[in-house]
Design a protein around this motif. Structure first.
Motif, PDB file in Angstrom:
ATOM      1  N   PHE A  56      71.671  59.815  45.607  1.00 52.10           N
ATOM      2  CA  PHE A  56      70.726  58.750  45.974  1.00 52.10           C
ATOM      3  C   PHE A  56      70.249  59.044  47.376  1.00 52.10           C
ATOM      4  N   ARG A  57      68.925  59.135  47.540  1.00 53.33           N
ATOM      5  CA  ARG A  57      68.341  59.445  48.841  1.00 53.33           C
ATOM      6  C   ARG A  57      66.860  59.084  48.798  1.00 53.33           C
ATOM      7  N   ASN A  58      66.359  58.538  49.891  1.00 54.02           N
ATOM      8  CA  ASN A  58      64.924  58.235  50.018  1.00 54.02           C
ATOM      9  C   ASN A  58      64.399  57.414  48.839  1.00 54.02           C
ATOM     10  N   ASN A  59      65.146  56.407  48.452  1.00 53.59           N
ATOM     11  CA  ASN A  59      64.760  55.499  47.354  1.00 53.59           C
ATOM     12  C   ASN A  59      64.606  56.210  46.018  1.00 53.59           C
ATOM     13  N   GLU A  60      65.286  57.343  45.840  1.00 50.30           N
ATOM     14  CA  GLU A  60      65.310  58.052  44.561  1.00 50.30           C
ATOM     15  C   GLU A  60      66.758  58.315  44.178  1.00 50.30           C
ATOM     16  N   ALA A  61      67.028  58.167  42.892  1.00 52.32           N
ATOM     17  CA  ALA A  61      68.365  58.448  42.373  1.00 52.32           C
ATOM     18  C   ALA A  61      68.237  59.509  41.298  1.00 52.32           C
ATOM     19  N   ILE A  62      69.249  60.352  41.178  1.00 52.19           N
ATOM     20  CA  ILE A  62      69.279  61.356  40.110  1.00 52.19           C
ATOM     21  C   ILE A  62      70.492  61.067  39.238  1.00 52.19           C
ATOM     22  N   ARG A 111      65.251  61.916  37.499  1.00 48.05           N
ATOM     23  CA  ARG A 111      65.016  61.235  38.778  1.00 48.05           C
ATOM     24  C   ARG A 111      64.455  59.835  38.528  1.00 48.05           C
ATOM     25  N   LEU A 112      65.111  58.834  39.124  1.00 53.69           N
ATOM     26  CA  LEU A 112      64.637  57.456  39.086  1.00 53.69           C
ATOM     27  C   LEU A 112      63.973  57.174  40.424  1.00 53.69           C
TER      28      LEU A 112
END
Length: 148
Positions: A56-62, A111-112
């Motif tokens: 989770f980083r920069n408002n993105e999750a994998i 990627r979410l």
């Protein structure tokens, strides 16, 4: 193709590019006979690892998981349904992958986007062929809380 030697190294002029011999040897045009037919679909696709939050980083999750190779079309997608209510997974995301017919398993990563820190998200995963047909993996409902 034009061949040229410099300092005992063979270079080949192909398609306007000057390539050393090892690189030129890899330059082949694909024809229908070079492309294998789609792999036979697996009788049952099962998740063998995960799913889990990988990053989770920069408002993105994998989200990442591994399953046996589903077969079918080489062009495949990991598919995630998610949301902040476990009973209403109203968001979707998919990630492209090209299946390797020679591997017995496949690793999917999706990627979410627009994931808000401090929020708990619930999700399920599946995979699908390029045709949109689901492989039938559908997981249980999992969750993660987005933390920087």
């Amino acid at each position: 193709m034009k061949r040229l030697y410099r300092n005992r190294v063979l270079f080949v002029l192909a398609a306007g590019l000057l390539l050393s011999w090892p690189a030129a040897a890899q330059l082949q045009q694909y024809t229908a006979k070079n492309i294998p037919p789609p792999a036979r679909k697996a009788a049952r696709v099962q998740i063998t690892e995960g799913p889990a939050l990988e990053l989770f980083r920069n408002n993105e999750a994998i989200i990442r998981w591994t399953s046996n190779n589903p077969g079918g079309t080489d062009e495949h997608f990991g598919f995630v349904k998610y949301g902040t209510d476990p009973h209403n997974l109203n968001l979707t995301a998919k990630g492209h992958i090209r299946l390797n017919q020679n591997h017995p398993y496949t690793v999917f990563r999706v990627r979410l986007e627009d994931v808000k820190p401090g929020t708990t998200y619930y999700y399920t995963v599946d995979s699908m062929e390029a045709t949109g047909e689901l492989d039938g993996v559908k997981s249980n409902v999992y969750h993660f809380t987005a933390r920087e």
